[in-house]
Design a protein around this motif. Structure first.
Motif, PDB file in Angstrom:
ATOM      1  N   GLU A 125      42.104  51.207  48.430  1.00 15.11           N
ATOM      2  CA  GLU A 125      43.297  51.965  48.296  1.00 15.11           C
ATOM      3  C   GLU A 125      43.388  52.656  46.966  1.00 15.11           C
ATOM      4  N   HIS A 126      43.153  52.081  45.850  1.00 10.77           N
ATOM      5  CA  HIS A 126      43.190  52.715  44.588  1.00 10.77           C
ATOM      6  C   HIS A 126      41.910  53.091  44.096  1.00 10.77           C
ATOM      7  N   GLY A 127      40.733  52.887  44.352  1.00 10.60           N
ATOM      8  CA  GLY A 127      39.422  53.304  43.543  1.00 10.60           C
ATOM      9  C   GLY A 127      39.151  52.313  42.488  1.00 10.60           C
ATOM     10  N   TYR A 128      38.342  52.529  41.764  1.00  9.88           N
ATOM     11  CA  TYR A 128      38.046  51.708  40.490  1.00  9.88           C
ATOM     12  C   TYR A 128      38.956  51.778  39.671  1.00  9.88           C
ATOM     13  N   ALA A 129      39.217  53.222  39.151  1.00  6.16           N
ATOM     14  CA  ALA A 129      40.123  53.482  38.167  1.00  6.16           C
ATOM     15  C   ALA A 129      41.643  52.745  38.148  1.00  6.16           C
ATOM     16  N   GLY A 130      42.032  52.805  39.690  1.00  3.99           N
ATOM     17  CA  GLY A 130      43.342  51.975  39.954  1.00  3.99           C
ATOM     18  C   GLY A 130      43.499  50.601  40.213  1.00  3.99           C
ATOM     19  N   LEU A 131      42.129  50.074  40.083  1.00  2.00           N
ATOM     20  CA  LEU A 131      41.848  48.561  40.189  1.00  2.00           C
ATOM     21  C   LEU A 131      42.616  47.860  39.080  1.00  2.00           C
ATOM     22  N   THR A 132      43.558  46.990  39.258  1.00  2.00           N
ATOM     23  CA  THR A 132      44.156  45.961  38.407  1.00  2.00           C
ATOM     24  C   THR A 132      44.033  44.542  38.781  1.00  2.00           C
ATOM     25  N   MET A 133      43.615  43.732  37.629  1.00  2.00           N
ATOM     26  CA  MET A 133      43.803  42.207  37.768  1.00  2.00           C
ATOM     27  C   MET A 133      45.093  41.744  38.392  1.00  2.00           C
ATOM     28  N   GLU A 134      46.264  42.288  38.066  1.00  2.00           N
ATOM     29  CA  GLU A 134      47.546  41.820  38.390  1.00  2.00           C
ATOM     30  C   GLU A 134      47.504  42.024  39.848  1.00  2.00           C
ATOM     31  N   ALA A 135      47.311  43.358  40.342  1.00  2.00           N
ATOM     32  CA  ALA A 135      47.430  43.801  41.725  1.00  2.00           C
ATOM     33  C   ALA A 135      46.615  43.000  42.653  1.00  2.00           C
ATOM     34  N   VAL A 136      45.395  42.520  42.217  1.00  2.00           N
ATOM     35  CA  VAL A 136      44.388  41.726  43.078  1.00  2.00           C
ATOM     36  C   VAL A 136      45.086  40.369  43.235  1.00  2.00           C
ATOM     37  N   ALA A 137      45.577  39.762  42.190  1.00  2.00           N
ATOM     38  CA  ALA A 137      46.140  38.453  42.069  1.00  2.00           C
ATOM     39  C   ALA A 137      47.240  38.433  42.965  1.00  2.00           C
ATOM     40  N   GLU A 138      48.308  39.415  43.009  1.00  5.13           N
ATOM     41  CA  GLU A 138      49.395  39.427  43.768  1.00  5.13           C
ATOM     42  C   GLU A 138      48.975  39.431  45.340  1.00  5.13           C
ATOM     43  N   ALA A 171      35.827  27.908  47.382  1.00  6.66           N
ATOM     44  CA  ALA A 171      35.314  29.004  47.999  1.00  6.66           C
ATOM     45  C   ALA A 171      36.388  29.693  48.867  1.00  6.66           C
ATOM     46  N   GLU A 172      37.447  29.107  49.263  1.00  8.66           N
ATOM     47  CA  GLU A 172      38.339  29.702  50.110  1.00  8.66           C
ATOM     48  C   GLU A 172      39.213  30.526  49.383  1.00  8.66           C
ATOM     49  N   LEU A 173      39.607  30.201  48.178  1.00 13.91           N
ATOM     50  CA  LEU A 173      40.396  31.043  47.172  1.00 13.91           C
ATOM     51  C   LEU A 173      39.535  32.254  46.851  1.00 13.91           C
ATOM     52  N   GLU A 174      38.282  31.870  46.364  1.00 18.08           N
ATOM     53  CA  GLU A 174      37.268  32.922  45.779  1.00 18.08           C
ATOM     54  C   GLU A 174      37.264  33.817  47.004  1.00 18.08           C
ATOM     55  N   GLU A 175      36.993  33.657  48.105  1.00 18.48           N
ATOM     56  CA  GLU A 175      36.965  34.752  49.298  1.00 18.48           C
ATOM     57  C   GLU A 175      38.205  35.278  49.361  1.00 18.48           C
ATOM     58  N   ALA A 176      39.490  35.026  49.330  1.00 10.79           N
ATOM     59  CA  ALA A 176      40.724  35.427  49.287  1.00 10.79           C
ATOM     60  C   ALA A 176      40.651  36.404  48.275  1.00 10.79           C
ATOM     61  N   ILE A 177      40.830  36.188  47.035  1.00  9.58           N
ATOM     62  CA  ILE A 177      40.463  37.117  45.794  1.00  9.58           C
ATOM     63  C   ILE A 177      39.710  38.351  45.971  1.00  9.58           C
ATOM     64  N   LEU A 178      38.423  37.947  46.541  1.00 10.93           N
ATOM     65  CA  LEU A 178      37.402  38.958  46.521  1.00 10.93           C
ATOM     66  C   LEU A 178      37.640  39.908  47.711  1.00 10.93           C
ATOM     67  N   ASP A 179      38.425  39.326  49.007  1.00 13.70           N
ATOM     68  CA  ASP A 179      39.026  40.291  49.940  1.00 13.70           C
ATOM     69  C   ASP A 179      40.259  41.048  49.442  1.00 13.70           C
ATOM     70  N   ALA A 180      41.053  40.511  48.431  1.00 16.39           N
ATOM     71  CA  ALA A 180      42.071  41.165  47.949  1.00 16.39           C
ATOM     72  C   ALA A 180      41.558  42.586  47.020  1.00 16.39           C
ATOM     73  N   ALA A 181      40.455  42.025  46.238  1.00 21.66           N
ATOM     74  CA  ALA A 181      39.826  43.036  45.322  1.00 21.66           C
ATOM     75  C   ALA A 181      39.113  44.488  46.086  1.00 21.66           C
ATOM     76  N   TRP A 182      38.727  43.930  47.446  1.00 25.30           N
ATOM     77  CA  TRP A 182      38.004  44.948  47.793  1.00 25.30           C
ATOM     78  C   TRP A 182      39.241  46.019  48.525  1.00 25.30           C
ATOM     79  N   LEU A 183      40.382  45.277  49.108  1.00 23.31           N
ATOM     80  CA  LEU A 183      41.336  46.196  49.741  1.00 23.31           C
ATOM     81  C   LEU A 183      41.847  47.062  48.426  1.00 23.31           C
ATOM     82  N   GLU A 184      42.095  46.549  47.343  1.00 23.46           N
ATOM     83  CA  GLU A 184      42.633  47.396  46.106  1.00 23.46           C
ATOM     84  C   GLU A 184      41.626  48.467  45.948  1.00 23.46           C
ATOM     85  N   LEU A 185      40.364  48.137  45.813  1.00 17.51           N
ATOM     86  CA  LEU A 185      39.312  49.282  45.590  1.00 17.51           C
ATOM     87  C   LEU A 185      39.353  50.104  46.854  1.00 17.51           C
TER      88      LEU A 185
END
Length: 191
Positions: free
Chosen positions: A24-37, A8-22
């Motif tokens: 900053e970059h919107g859906y079109a600019g969202l990448t799995m690589e950027a979220v992982a990083e 759960a801790e890792l999943e929350e961190a990933i989803l927080d990162a995905a939200w921040l990427e969204l």
């Protein structure tokens, strides 16, 4: 080096990162690589949990909604509660639309889904504050429960969603007030 996150801790961190990427970059600019990083993990870790950026984006939005639930306390007045609900919904919609820019053809063509599918995925399992507001108003004698047919009960939600889809933004306060005062309340009020 810090302790490795799991579950759960890792999943929350990933989803927080995905939200921040969204955001900053919107859906079109969202990448799995950027979220992982941003989350400090690897793309294969994401791929084991989400089958692409569409499901990841939906999960990120659902997590944000869960962190900020829309609750309208009993104010003793239906109109006040409806306006508070629509205001809170508008604030959430503005944040989601700004971050996700979801209503782009990119999302729907990549996921083969429709706006209805997206809405269902995002609100799945979420509390229904409008139902609670209407139940309280009926108990207080402000509205006639017999007038709360399914089309009438869902009217404010339908108007709101339609506006967001057609305008890519939340409805302004004056329009929300008009929906409550000129459309919804006349349909349900006890005469």
């Amino acid at each position: 080096m810090g302790e490795r996150r799991r579950g759960a801790e890792l999943e929350e961190a990933i989803l927080d990162a995905a939200w921040l990427e969204l955001a900053e970059h919107g859906y079109a600019g969202l990448t799995m690589e950027a979220v992982a990083e941003r989350a400090g993990t690897s793309r294969p870790v994401l791929a084991r949990r989400w089958d692409g950026k569409g499901p990841l984006a939906v999960a990120a939005i659902r997590q944000q909604l869960a962190k900020h639930p829309l609750v309208v306390p009993d104010r003793g007045d239906l109109r006040t509660e409806l306006l508070e609900l629509l205001k809170g919904t508008a604030e959430r919609a503005t944040g989601i639309a700004a971050a996700f820019t979801l209503l782009s053809s990119t999302y729907f063509s990549e996921t083969w889904s429709t706006p209805k599918d997206l809405h269902a995925a995002i609100v799945q399992g979420e509390a229904r504050p409008l139902s609670a507001i209407l139940e309280r108003a009926a108990k207080r004698g402000e509205i006639d429960p017999a007038k709360l047919t399914p089309p009438v009960e869902s009217l404010l939600s339908v108007l709101f969603r339609h506006y967001v889809i057609m305008n890519f933004s939340a409805p302004p306060p004056a329009l929300r007030k008009a929906w409550v005062d000129e459309v919804f309340l006349p349909l349900v009020k006890v005469r």
